[in-house]
Write an enzyme that holds these catalytic residues in place. Structure first.
Site, PDB file in Angstrom:
ATOM      1  N   MET A  17       0.829  -1.215   0.000  1.00  0.00           N
ATOM      2  CA  MET A  17       0.000   0.000   0.000  1.00  0.00           C
ATOM      3  C   MET A  17       0.856   1.254   0.000  1.00  0.00           C
ATOM      4  O   MET A  17       0.512   2.256  -0.628  1.00  0.00           O
ATOM      5  CB  MET A  17      -0.915  -0.013   1.219  1.00  0.00           C
ATOM      6  CG  MET A  17      -1.918  -1.148   1.171  1.00  0.00           C
ATOM      7  SD  MET A  17      -3.073  -1.035   2.530  1.00  0.00           S
ATOM      8  CE  MET A  17      -2.630  -2.455   3.489  1.00  0.00           C
ATOM      9  N   ASP A  36      11.991   3.487   4.018  1.00  0.00           N
ATOM     10  CA  ASP A  36      11.777   2.055   4.236  1.00  0.00           C
ATOM     11  C   ASP A  36      13.110   1.392   4.541  1.00  0.00           C
ATOM     12  O   ASP A  36      14.174   2.003   4.384  1.00  0.00           O
ATOM     13  CB  ASP A  36      11.142   1.435   2.961  1.00  0.00           C
ATOM     14  CG  ASP A  36      10.317   0.181   3.239  1.00  0.00           C
ATOM     15  OD1 ASP A  36      10.884  -0.776   3.793  1.00  0.00           O
ATOM     16  OD2 ASP A  36       9.125   0.160   2.896  1.00  0.00           O
ATOM     17  N   ASP A  62      14.597   2.764   9.551  1.00  0.00           N
ATOM     18  CA  ASP A  62      13.957   1.800  10.450  1.00  0.00           C
ATOM     19  C   ASP A  62      13.101   2.640  11.393  1.00  0.00           C
ATOM     20  O   ASP A  62      13.627   3.396  12.216  1.00  0.00           O
ATOM     21  CB  ASP A  62      15.025   1.019  11.235  1.00  0.00           C
ATOM     22  CG  ASP A  62      14.402   0.100  12.283  1.00  0.00           C
ATOM     23  OD1 ASP A  62      13.169   0.166  12.524  1.00  0.00           O
ATOM     24  OD2 ASP A  62      15.154  -0.683  12.898  1.00  0.00           O
ATOM     25  N   VAL A  63      11.787   2.525  11.263  1.00  0.00           N
ATOM     26  CA  VAL A  63      10.888   3.428  12.000  1.00  0.00           C
ATOM     27  C   VAL A  63      10.986   3.285  13.523  1.00  0.00           C
ATOM     28  O   VAL A  63      10.514   4.153  14.250  1.00  0.00           O
ATOM     29  CB  VAL A  63       9.404   3.260  11.579  1.00  0.00           C
ATOM     30  CG1 VAL A  63       9.190   3.694  10.137  1.00  0.00           C
ATOM     31  CG2 VAL A  63       8.914   1.832  11.808  1.00  0.00           C
ATOM     32  N   TYR A 155      -0.571  -7.381  17.526  1.00  0.00           N
ATOM     33  CA  TYR A 155      -0.966  -6.719  16.271  1.00  0.00           C
ATOM     34  C   TYR A 155      -2.206  -5.856  16.528  1.00  0.00           C
ATOM     35  O   TYR A 155      -2.237  -4.678  16.172  1.00  0.00           O
ATOM     36  CB  TYR A 155      -1.222  -7.740  15.156  1.00  0.00           C
ATOM     37  CG  TYR A 155      -1.409  -7.045  13.815  1.00  0.00           C
ATOM     38  CD1 TYR A 155      -0.325  -6.463  13.163  1.00  0.00           C
ATOM     39  CD2 TYR A 155      -2.669  -6.926  13.229  1.00  0.00           C
ATOM     40  CE1 TYR A 155      -0.494  -5.783  11.960  1.00  0.00           C
ATOM     41  CE2 TYR A 155      -2.844  -6.252  12.023  1.00  0.00           C
ATOM     42  CZ  TYR A 155      -1.748  -5.686  11.395  1.00  0.00           C
ATOM     43  OH  TYR A 155      -1.915  -5.007  10.211  1.00  0.00           O
ATOM     44  N   LYS A 159      -2.222  -1.695  16.592  1.00  0.00           N
ATOM     45  CA  LYS A 159      -3.070  -0.932  15.667  1.00  0.00           C
ATOM     46  C   LYS A 159      -4.117  -0.126  16.435  1.00  0.00           C
ATOM     47  O   LYS A 159      -4.533   0.950  15.993  1.00  0.00           O
ATOM     48  CB  LYS A 159      -3.724  -1.882  14.659  1.00  0.00           C
ATOM     49  CG  LYS A 159      -2.715  -2.525  13.698  1.00  0.00           C
ATOM     50  CD  LYS A 159      -2.029  -1.459  12.853  1.00  0.00           C
ATOM     51  CE  LYS A 159      -1.100  -2.029  11.808  1.00  0.00           C
ATOM     52  NZ  LYS A 159      -0.446  -0.995  10.984  1.00  0.00           N
ATOM     53  N   THR A 193       5.218  -9.888   5.688  1.00  0.00           N
ATOM     54  CA  THR A 193       5.450 -10.620   6.932  1.00  0.00           C
ATOM     55  C   THR A 193       4.245 -11.467   7.347  1.00  0.00           C
ATOM     56  O   THR A 193       4.239 -12.023   8.439  1.00  0.00           O
ATOM     57  CB  THR A 193       5.767  -9.606   8.052  1.00  0.00           C
ATOM     58  OG1 THR A 193       4.796  -8.545   7.994  1.00  0.00           O
ATOM     59  CG2 THR A 193       7.161  -9.018   7.899  1.00  0.00           C
TER      60      THR A 193
HETATM   61  N1  LIG Z   1      -2.128  -6.297   4.074  1.00  0.00           N
HETATM   62  C1  LIG Z   1      -3.170  -6.236   4.889  1.00  0.00           C
HETATM   63  O1  LIG Z   1      -4.055  -7.093   4.857  1.00  0.00           O
HETATM   64  C2  LIG Z   1      -3.313  -5.087   5.853  1.00  0.00           C
HETATM   65  C3  LIG Z   1      -4.564  -4.876   6.445  1.00  0.00           C
HETATM   66  C4  LIG Z   1      -4.711  -3.824   7.339  1.00  0.00           C
HETATM   67  C5  LIG Z   1      -3.641  -3.011   7.639  1.00  0.00           C
HETATM   68  N2  LIG Z   1      -2.428  -3.241   7.050  1.00  0.00           N
HETATM   69  C6  LIG Z   1      -1.342  -2.325   7.382  1.00  0.00           C
HETATM   70  O2  LIG Z   1      -0.994  -1.587   6.229  1.00  0.00           O
HETATM   71  C7  LIG Z   1       0.389  -1.220   6.277  1.00  0.00           C
HETATM   72  C8  LIG Z   1       1.063  -1.616   4.960  1.00  0.00           C
HETATM   73  O3  LIG Z   1       0.992  -3.022   4.810  1.00  0.00           O
HETATM   74  P1  LIG Z   1       1.169  -3.772   3.403  1.00  0.00           P
HETATM   75  O4  LIG Z   1       0.033  -4.683   3.256  1.00  0.00           O
HETATM   76  O5  LIG Z   1       1.467  -2.787   2.339  1.00  0.00           O
HETATM   77  O6  LIG Z   1       2.444  -4.689   3.759  1.00  0.00           O
HETATM   78  P2  LIG Z   1       3.927  -4.790   3.130  1.00  0.00           P
HETATM   79  O7  LIG Z   1       4.601  -5.837   3.945  1.00  0.00           O
HETATM   80  O8  LIG Z   1       3.852  -4.946   1.666  1.00  0.00           O
HETATM   81  O9  LIG Z   1       4.535  -3.343   3.440  1.00  0.00           O
HETATM   82  C9  LIG Z   1       5.009  -2.983   4.707  1.00  0.00           C
HETATM   83  C10 LIG Z   1       6.232  -2.118   4.494  1.00  0.00           C
HETATM   84  O10 LIG Z   1       6.713  -1.687   5.787  1.00  0.00           O
HETATM   85  C11 LIG Z   1       8.114  -1.814   5.762  1.00  0.00           C
HETATM   86  N3  LIG Z   1       8.640  -1.953   7.118  1.00  0.00           N
HETATM   87  C12 LIG Z   1       8.495  -2.994   7.969  1.00  0.00           C
HETATM   88  N4  LIG Z   1       9.174  -2.764   9.091  1.00  0.00           N
HETATM   89  C13 LIG Z   1       9.780  -1.549   8.962  1.00  0.00           C
HETATM   90  C14 LIG Z   1      10.611  -0.760   9.771  1.00  0.00           C
HETATM   91  N5  LIG Z   1      11.003  -1.177  11.001  1.00  0.00           N
HETATM   92  N6  LIG Z   1      11.030   0.445   9.321  1.00  0.00           N
HETATM   93  C15 LIG Z   1      10.652   0.873   8.092  1.00  0.00           C
HETATM   94  N7  LIG Z   1       9.877   0.170   7.266  1.00  0.00           N
HETATM   95  C16 LIG Z   1       9.440  -1.031   7.701  1.00  0.00           C
HETATM   96  C17 LIG Z   1       8.387  -3.038   4.920  1.00  0.00           C
HETATM   97  O11 LIG Z   1       9.727  -3.086   4.472  1.00  0.00           O
HETATM   98  C18 LIG Z   1       7.381  -2.858   3.808  1.00  0.00           C
HETATM   99  O12 LIG Z   1       7.899  -2.083   2.769  1.00  0.00           O
HETATM  100  C19 LIG Z   1       0.959  -1.916   7.501  1.00  0.00           C
HETATM  101  O13 LIG Z   1       1.024  -0.987   8.575  1.00  0.00           O
HETATM  102  C20 LIG Z   1      -0.057  -2.992   7.801  1.00  0.00           C
HETATM  103  O14 LIG Z   1      -0.064  -3.357   9.171  1.00  0.00           O
HETATM  104  C21 LIG Z   1      -2.257  -4.271   6.168  1.00  0.00           C
END
Ligand SMILES: NC(=O)c1ccc[n+]([C@@H]2O[C@H](COP(=O)([O-])OP(=O)(O)OC[C@H]3O[C@@H](n4cnc5c(N)ncnc54)[C@H](O)[C@@H]3O)[C@@H](O)[C@H]2O)c1
Length: 250
Positions: A17, A36, A62-63, A155, A159, A193
């Site tokens: 996203m 990232d 790294d956040v 988790y 959130k 993940t």
């Molecule tokens: N995929 C789903 O179903 C879903 C649903 C609800 C919420 N979310 C949330 O949406 C957000 C984006 O998820 P996504 O689906 O795009 O997943 P994704 O795994 O594709 O993207 C997550 C990104 O965060 C980065 N990241 C992880 N740890 C980090 C750190 N310590 N420092 C910097 N960057 C870091 C990863 O490298 C990756 O680029 C997340 O916060 C996730 O919890 C996802």
């Protein structure tokens, strides 16, 4: 263009996203900082946006690290002179660990999802105050509103923290013209993940609870973030926007 002359930092911007947001925000005129830990993917995406006549740079972040946040904000200011928009999108899932009360997983998930969002606001808000305002979009989840089976409790807790952290900052910084909102995606393509929730059988069961009967597309969340980031949402702060196909309405 909806984000003309704006500077946006997007954490987790190299994948999923966040990457969709980076593309869409750049297309709408923003200068985008893709922050990232995925250096290769992030650099590639910044180059792709540049080739499409957008403006973007990659910044390793790294956040969960206070010093890396300070460096990322400094790099943003050095490149683009200000910061108008922060999207805290970086996150890790809770569905790959077996023991749903494992302490190490609690600490890992909270440090990225919650502390990462806290630190982003801590270091972005002073720059937004200097600039006369800003918009912060924090990516929470349906998991921040409700409990679920099979997902580490951290988790949901992490959130949920994003949800109220956003409201707290909205209340405290309204007077600075800084808006803070949270976006709550539902069933989306699996995260890098993800564990059990990436299993097609598990996903099919989860889909049965979604009124729109399908999973979401990354750009559907990115467009919601775009709206909240833009001046079109100029009187909207402290809200939680569900992008979940109706999941939480049931
Ligand atoms: N995929 C789903 O179903 C879903 C649903 C609800 C919420 N979310 C949330 O949406 C957000 C984006 O998820 P996504 O689906 O795009 O997943 P994704 O795994 O594709 O993207 C997550 C990104 O965060 C980065 N990241 C992880 N740890 C980090 C750190 N310590 N420092 C910097 N960057 C870091 C990863 O490298 C990756 O680029 C997340 O916060 C996730 O919890 C996802």
């Amino acid at each position: 263009m909806r984000l003309e002359n704006k500077v946006a930092l997007i954490t987790g911007g190299a994948s999923g996203m966040g990457a969709s947001m980076a593309r869409i925000f750049a297309k709408e005129g923003a200068a985008v900082v893709i922050a990232d830990m995925l250096d290769g993917e992030g650099q590639k995406l910044a180059a792709e946006i540049g080739q499409a006549n957008g403006t973007a740079m990659f910044q390793h972040l790294d956040v969960s690290s206070e010093s890396e946040w300070q460096a990322a904000i400094a790099a943003t200011l050095a490149a683009y002179g200000k910061l108008d928009i922060l999207v805290n999108d970086a996150g890790i899932s809770g569905s790959a660990v077996d023991d749903l009360f494992e302490t190490a997983a609690w600490e890992r998930i909270m440090s990225v999802n919650s502390t990462g969002t806290f630190l982003g606001m801590k270091f972005a808000i002073p720059e937004m105050q200097k600039a006369g305002g800003g918009s912060i979009v924090n990516i929470s989840s349906i998991s921040g509103v409700t409990g679920q089976r099979g997902i580490h409790v951290a988790y949901n807790a992490s959130k949920g923290a994003i949800r109220t952290l956003s409201k707290a900052a909205a209340v405290q910084h309204g007077r600075d013209n800084i808006r803070v909102n949270s976006v709550h995606p539902g069933l989306m393509p699996p995260m890098r993940t993800s564990g059990r929730t990436a299993d097609p059988v598990v996903r099919a069961k989860m889909l049965a609870g979604v009124p729109l009967r399908r999973d979401g597309r990354v750009e559907e969340v990115a467009n919601a973030a775009l709206f909240l980031a833009s001046d079109e949402a100029s009187y909207i702060t402290g809200v939680e926007l569900y992008v979940d196909g109706g999941f939480l309405a049931v």
